[in-house]
Design an enzyme around this catalytic site. Structure first.
Site, PDB file in Angstrom:
ATOM      1  N   ARG A  51      80.713  23.854  45.465  1.00 49.18           N
ATOM      2  CA  ARG A  51      81.131  22.571  44.889  1.00 49.18           C
ATOM      3  C   ARG A  51      80.353  21.394  45.408  1.00 49.18           C
ATOM      4  NH1 ARG A  51      85.558  24.695  44.942  1.00 49.18           N
ATOM      5  NH2 ARG A  51      84.631  26.180  46.331  1.00 49.18           N
ATOM      6  N   THR A  52      79.988  21.388  46.660  1.00 50.10           N
ATOM      7  CA  THR A  52      79.300  20.194  47.154  1.00 50.10           C
ATOM      8  C   THR A  52      77.943  20.068  46.462  1.00 50.10           C
ATOM      9  OG1 THR A  52      80.456  20.329  49.252  1.00 50.10           O
ATOM     10  CG2 THR A  52      78.512  18.956  49.205  1.00 50.10           C
ATOM     11  N   LYS A  80      59.929  30.504  56.536  1.00 53.25           N
ATOM     12  CA  LYS A  80      58.585  30.650  57.126  1.00 53.25           C
ATOM     13  C   LYS A  80      58.489  29.919  58.459  1.00 53.25           C
ATOM     14  CE  LYS A  80      56.423  30.627  52.556  1.00 53.25           C
ATOM     15  NZ  LYS A  80      55.587  29.823  51.660  1.00 53.25           N
ATOM     16  N   ARG A 101      72.540  20.038  53.434  1.00 55.61           N
ATOM     17  CA  ARG A 101      73.576  20.791  54.157  1.00 55.61           C
ATOM     18  C   ARG A 101      72.873  21.760  55.086  1.00 55.61           C
ATOM     19  NH1 ARG A 101      78.984  23.582  52.022  1.00 55.61           N
ATOM     20  NH2 ARG A 101      79.480  21.370  52.019  1.00 55.61           N
ATOM     21  N   HIS A 129      81.225  15.807  57.594  1.00 56.57           N
ATOM     22  CA  HIS A 129      81.040  16.009  56.146  1.00 56.57           C
ATOM     23  C   HIS A 129      81.431  14.693  55.452  1.00 56.57           C
ATOM     24  CE1 HIS A 129      80.725  17.781  52.306  1.00 56.57           C
ATOM     25  NE2 HIS A 129      81.449  18.882  52.464  1.00 56.57           N
TER      26      HIS A 129
END
Ligand code: NCD
Length: 305
Positions: A51-52, A80, A101, A129
């Site tokens: 959802r975010t 990498k 995130r 958050h």
């Protein structure tokens, strides 16, 4: 240039202004459909999210902008061995604003130091958050008509739940806030939230074990999921996961105008029988998340409708 890394980056006044804009967008979304035309949002998601990430993407698309990005660390150059600092320097050449995130606490803060575009923290580990907090504040304000003078119960995993940490810090700036912290002993709110924010501001709070006892006093009940991915062992998770389950029966103990919030995803902590209760605000909260992110993108990019 501004970023949104922590819940206190916007002042109380700026937060109210942003929520006013989000309310205006909610009232007439079509009026904003060109606001971010020709602008690009990069979603840099090193940790799973539905959802975010999708609400950020929907927000940018609703504003007439476009989106690019990745949704897991193994599909980015992080696999990498690229550093967050280098990634954001490169992304600054491709996009106008970025939402990040990351499982590591502080990664978005570090990115912001090297970025030429606004960086939004979309969740860093068990830390903060802030955009979920804007969503929560918008939902509380729409339900209760204010952010001050409220008794807020936070229930479940208050230790690892980053949305809890950001919400408590943000709300601590309004007058007359009282927190009731409902959790098992092992999942109590981290000390730094109390010692750095709640205690110095003289905010009333109590830590309790019983949801039933707390219920009648609450204006807002903020339920949370036990954060399985942050546990060191599965047995502890299994022992604690069903510590609190909100049911229609328990809702009978609550005020008639209490609102139940949950950042989602829900696992077991709210029974489906609560969904039809008019006090259940969690799906409305998900909708508000899109409006508030539209307002945030406009604010950070200095856009008008
Ligand atoms: C929250 C999160 O990612 O911290 N979810 C969300 O952003 N809506 C809450 C959670 O995962 O439990």
């Amino acid at each position: 240039m501004r970023h949104l890394i922590g819940p206190l980056d916007f002042t109380l006044e700026e937060t109210e202004q942003l929520l006013d804009l989000a309310d205006a967008i909610a009232a007439d979304p079509a009026a904003y459909q060109e606001a971010a035309r020709h602008k690009k949002l990069a979603t840099l998601f090193y940790e799973p999210s539905t959802r975010t990430r999708l609400s950020f993407e929907a927000a940018m698309l609703n504003l007439g902008g476009s989106v690019l990005g990745f949704s897991s660390a193994d599909s980015s150059s992080a696999a990498k061995g690229e550093s967050v600092a280098d990634t954001i320097r490169v992304i600054s050449c491709y996009a106008d604003i970025a939402a990040m995130r990351h499982p590591k606490e502080g990664a978005p803060f570090r990115a912001a130091r090297y970025s030429r575009i606004p960086v939004i923290n979309a969740g860093d580990g068990g830390h903060q958050h802030p955009t979920q907090t804007l969503t929560d504040l918008m939902t509380i304000r729409r339900r209760k008509g204010r952010l001050g003078g409220l008794t807020i119960g936070l229930c479940g995993d208050l230790k690892f739940g980053r949305t809890v940490h950001s919400l408590m810090m943000a709300l601590s700036r309004w007058e007359g806030i009282r927190f009731v912290l409902i959790s098992p002993e092992e999942l109590r709110v981290p000390d730094y939230i109390i010692t750095e924010t709640i205690a110095p501001r003289g905010i009333a709070y109590e830590e309790v074990r019983s949801l039933e006892n707390a219920m009648p006093t609450l204006d807002i009940l903020y339920m949370t999921r036990v954060q399985r991915e942050r546990f060191f062992n599965e047995e502890d998770y299994i022992r604690l996961k069903d510590s609190y389950i909100l049911t229609a029966e328990k809702m009978k103990l609550a005020k008639e105008d209490m609102a139940v919030l949950h950042p989602l995803p829900r696992v077991n902590e709210i029974a489906l029988s609560v969904d039809g209760d008019p006090r259940a605000a969690y799906f409305e909260q998900a909708q508000n998340g899109v409006y508030v992110r539209m307002a945030l993108i406009m604010t950070l990019l200095g856009l008008e409708k």
